[in-house]
Scaffold this active site. Structure first.
Site, PDB file in Angstrom:
ATOM      1  NE  ARG A 121      -4.045  -1.989   1.932  1.00 30.55           N
ATOM      2  CZ  ARG A 121      -3.859  -3.131   2.584  1.00 30.55           C
ATOM      3  NH1 ARG A 121      -2.848  -3.264   3.406  1.00 30.55           N
ATOM      4  NH2 ARG A 121      -4.702  -4.121   2.429  1.00 30.55           N
ATOM      5  CE  LYS A 143      -1.114  13.379 -14.723  1.00 31.94           C
ATOM      6  NZ  LYS A 143      -1.519  13.708 -16.100  1.00 31.94           N
ATOM      7  CD  GLU A 185       6.877  15.583 -22.855  1.00 30.97           C
ATOM      8  OE1 GLU A 185       6.166  16.559 -22.528  1.00 30.97           O
ATOM      9  OE2 GLU A 185       6.431  14.433 -23.018  1.00 30.97           O
ATOM     10  CE  LYS A 227       5.040  16.863 -14.673  1.00 33.68           C
ATOM     11  NZ  LYS A 227       5.252  15.610 -15.370  1.00 33.68           N
ATOM     12  CD  GLU A 237      -4.451  16.110 -16.225  1.00 38.76           C
ATOM     13  OE1 GLU A 237      -3.381  15.547 -15.938  1.00 38.76           O
ATOM     14  OE2 GLU A 237      -4.986  16.027 -17.324  1.00 38.76           O
ATOM     15  NE  ARG A 241       0.102  16.570 -13.304  1.00 35.10           N
ATOM     16  CZ  ARG A 241       0.807  15.847 -12.451  1.00 35.10           C
ATOM     17  NH1 ARG A 241       0.538  15.909 -11.174  1.00 35.10           N
ATOM     18  NH2 ARG A 241       1.784  15.080 -12.859  1.00 35.10           N
ATOM     19  CG  ASN A 245      -2.336  16.311 -20.477  1.00 39.89           C
ATOM     20  OD1 ASN A 245      -1.335  15.644 -20.223  1.00 39.89           O
ATOM     21  ND2 ASN A 245      -3.397  16.339 -19.704  1.00 39.89           N
ATOM     22  CG  HIS A 248       0.899  14.952 -24.073  1.00 38.97           C
ATOM     23  ND1 HIS A 248       1.681  16.030 -24.397  1.00 38.97           N
ATOM     24  CD2 HIS A 248       1.690  14.115 -23.357  1.00 38.97           C
ATOM     25  CE1 HIS A 248       2.888  15.852 -23.883  1.00 38.97           C
ATOM     26  NE2 HIS A 248       2.925  14.708 -23.251  1.00 38.97           N
ATOM     27  CG  HIS A 252      -1.147  10.129 -24.854  1.00 40.24           C
ATOM     28  ND1 HIS A 252      -1.726  10.573 -23.685  1.00 40.24           N
ATOM     29  CD2 HIS A 252       0.179  10.092 -24.613  1.00 40.24           C
ATOM     30  CE1 HIS A 252      -0.776  10.809 -22.793  1.00 40.24           C
ATOM     31  NE2 HIS A 252       0.388  10.530 -23.335  1.00 40.24           N
ATOM     32  CG  HIS A 265       5.846  10.380 -24.795  1.00 36.54           C
ATOM     33  ND1 HIS A 265       4.482  10.212 -24.786  1.00 36.54           N
ATOM     34  CD2 HIS A 265       6.091  11.502 -24.082  1.00 36.54           C
ATOM     35  CE1 HIS A 265       3.926  11.190 -24.079  1.00 36.54           C
ATOM     36  NE2 HIS A 265       4.886  11.986 -23.640  1.00 36.54           N
TER      37      HIS A 265
END
Ligand SMILES: NC(=O)c1ccc[n+]([C@@H]2O[C@H](COP(=O)([O-])OP(=O)(O)OC[C@H]3O[C@@H](n4cnc5c(N)ncnc54)[C@H](O)[C@@H]3O)[C@@H](O)[C@H]2O)c1
Ligand SMILES: [Zn+2]
Length: 360
Positions: A121, A143, A185, A227, A237, A241, A245, A248, A252, A265
């Site tokens: 956990r 993330k 990026e 960032k 997000e 945030r 993206n 993206h 993606h 990427h």
């Protein structure tokens, strides 16, 4: 050494940026009292160069690290690999007072971060990013996660590291194509947040491409700072945030519909950002000159700006876009630029317009 702090209350942490930081890994982990035992999770490429010095530094500080090595590449970001890693940790009896070191690029960071978030956990973890993309993007912000067949990063957790060590020396062994992909990026930060950074990139790109550390250090630090600022304001997000993206949604979808591995990427989001810039011109009035500057800078960085799609591919791409997490209520929402340095999120864009810019 440059230090950027990520302000998230009692989960705040430092990003350190300098050459030679790997040597300090053990000492830093001891200072932060992260635990008694630890595991290094890496892939065979990063491991080949850095597992030994990382191990040595940890041993010197009194730890007996367990080494878990996965295959390189996006394919390692999957649930079966999470299970294997957790199995290794259990086998070596890593308990609650243990921690993990993610040593590698974004794949290792996302995977090892998710392992850290879920094993028992949650146990602490440290990011030691070794690609440009990981140093100023994926290792910062918490993330973590893995892919499903249905799409990228569909299983994951927000889970912050306790420290990020960006050793600029690590970038020396990075393949040229990977380095350039990371620049996608870097350029993104300029477009979404910092017109000065964008102009600096236009000026300094040749030195950056030579990986000149004096030029690179402040650029990596500025990207981390941006960032960190964005994440501190909106960790999970719910709003701001989303600007990270930029490019993206299409990016993606390209990765997903071509299969992971065809485009890196960074390459996919370069195409996505140029498309987003063209949509921005149509919808938010981004000046044509700025669209040109954006297209140029990606070109100078040796990144693709467009893609040829046959109709089957186009259909795939739209299916992938609809599965993307940024879709809500059936509409594709985009981050679009008003000008270089300023973007707006949640912009609804019709499928017809997306097709139009991808065709042009
Ligand atoms: N968590 C986030 O916020 C976030 C943000 C952006 C991207 N990502 C994820 O990051 C991943 C991409 O990361 P990446 O571009 O770092 O790819 P990667 O981790 O696959 O690394 C690229 C390649 O370089 C190798 N490598 C790593 N460091 C090296 C070094 N110093 N020298 C030589 N080879 C080295 C790797 O083994 C791999 O083959 C994607 O899965 C993407 O979804 C996550
Ligand atoms: Zn990205």
């Amino acid at each position: 050494m440059r230090t950027v702090s990520v302000q998230l209350g009692n989960r705040s942490y430092m990003i350190r940026i300098a050459p030679g930081l790997l040597k300090q890994l053990g000492g830093e982990c001891a200072r932060l009292q992260l635990g008694d035992r630890c595991a290094i999770i890496t892939d065979t490429n990063a491991g080949k160069h850095f597992a030994k010095p990382a191990h040595e530094s940890l041993v010197k500080a009194g730890f007996e690290p367990v080494l878990v090595t996965v295959q390189p590449g996006e394919k390692s970001k999957r649930i079966s690999v999470v299970e294997k890693c957790c199995g290794q940790l259990a086998l070596h009896r890593l308990e609650r007072k243990s921690f993990i070191i993610a040593l590698g690029g974004g794949v290792v960071g996302d995977l090892a971060g998710f392992v850290a978030a879920t094993y028992l956990r949650g146990i602490p973890f440290v990011q030691v990013p070794t690609t440009l993309l990981a140093q100023m993007d994926s290792s910062v912000g918490g993330k973590t996660g893995v892919n499903l067949r249905a799409g990228k990063n569909l299983v994951g957790a927000f889970y912050q590291p306790r420290l990020v060590l960006c050793d600029l020396d690590a970038l020396r062994t990075l393949p040229e194509r990977e380095f350039r992909a990371g620049l996608a990026e870097v350029i993104k930060y300029g477009i979404i947040y910092d017109a000065k950074l964008f102009a600096q990139l236009e000026r300094d790109l040749p030195k950056i491409l030579k990986r000149d550390q004096k030029t690179l250090a402040p650029v990596v630090a500025r990207c981390c700072e941006i960032k960190a600022e964005v994440v501190a304001q909106d960790e999970t997000e719910s709003g701001l945030r989303a600007i990270l993206n930029f490019g993206h949604t299409i990016g993606h979808a390209i990765e997903n519909s071509f299969g992971y591995g065809k485009f890196l990427h960074g390459e996919a989001i370069a195409i996505g950002q140029v498309a987003a810039a063209k949509l921005s011109q149509k919808i938010l009035g981004l000046p044509e000159r700025d669209v040109g500057r954006i297209e140029n800078l990606f070109g100078q960085a040796g990144l693709p700006a467009r893609i040829n799609l046959n109709s089957a591919r186009r259909k795939n791409l739209f299916t992938a876009m609809r599965l993307d997490k940024k879709v809500s209520g059936g509409e594709v929402k985009f981050v679009l630029a008003e000008k270089i340095g300023k973007v707006a999120w949640g912009q609804k864009v019709s499928a017809a317009m997306i097709e139009e810019v991808l065709a042009g």
